[in-house]
Enzyme design. Structure first.
Site, PDB file in Angstrom:
ATOM      1  N   ARG A 275      23.103  51.577  48.526  1.00 59.64           N
ATOM      2  CA  ARG A 275      23.425  52.509  49.614  1.00 59.64           C
ATOM      3  C   ARG A 275      23.359  53.955  49.141  1.00 59.64           C
ATOM      4  O   ARG A 275      22.859  54.823  49.861  1.00 59.64           O
ATOM      5  CB  ARG A 275      24.809  52.205  50.197  1.00 59.64           C
TER       6      ARG A 275
ATOM      7  N   ASN B  19      26.402  47.901  54.025  1.00 58.08           N
ATOM      8  CA  ASN B  19      26.306  46.521  53.570  1.00 58.08           C
ATOM      9  C   ASN B  19      26.622  45.601  54.739  1.00 58.08           C
ATOM     10  O   ASN B  19      27.493  45.910  55.560  1.00 58.08           O
ATOM     11  CB  ASN B  19      27.314  46.249  52.449  1.00 58.08           C
TER      12      ASN B  19
END
Length: 90
Positions: free
Chosen positions: A19, A37
């Protein structure tokens, strides 16, 4: 041309800084959107910006950070919001 796309990235993509990698690439390219996620182990990203810039970030999704192993990246076009929202990790 401004485009928006939703991506689902699978493989070893959680717990490896994926990320943060996407956020950094999007920021460099001036792309807006978010990344998060998913409970099933995938990463979801929504990118909006100039088509060339979104394509560059999309290509980077296949590489990921050094600890990632990307098995698949799927994408679908979405409707651009037209708002400059910056990029966030959710």
């Amino acid at each position: 041309m401004i485009v928006a796309r939703r991506f689902l990235i699978s493989g070893r993509v959680q717990g490896v800084g994926f990320r943060f990698f996407v956020e950094a690439r999007a920021t460099i390219e001036g792309v807006h959107g978010w990344v998060r996620n998913l409970p099933d182990g995938r990463v979801e990203a929504v990118l909006e910006g100039d088509e060339v810039s979104v394509d560059r970030v999309a290509a980077a999704l296949w590489r990921g950070p050094s600890g990632a192993v990307v098995d698949d990246v799927t994408s679908e076009a979405t409707v651009p919001s037209g708002r400059a929202t910056g990029f966030s990790i959710r």
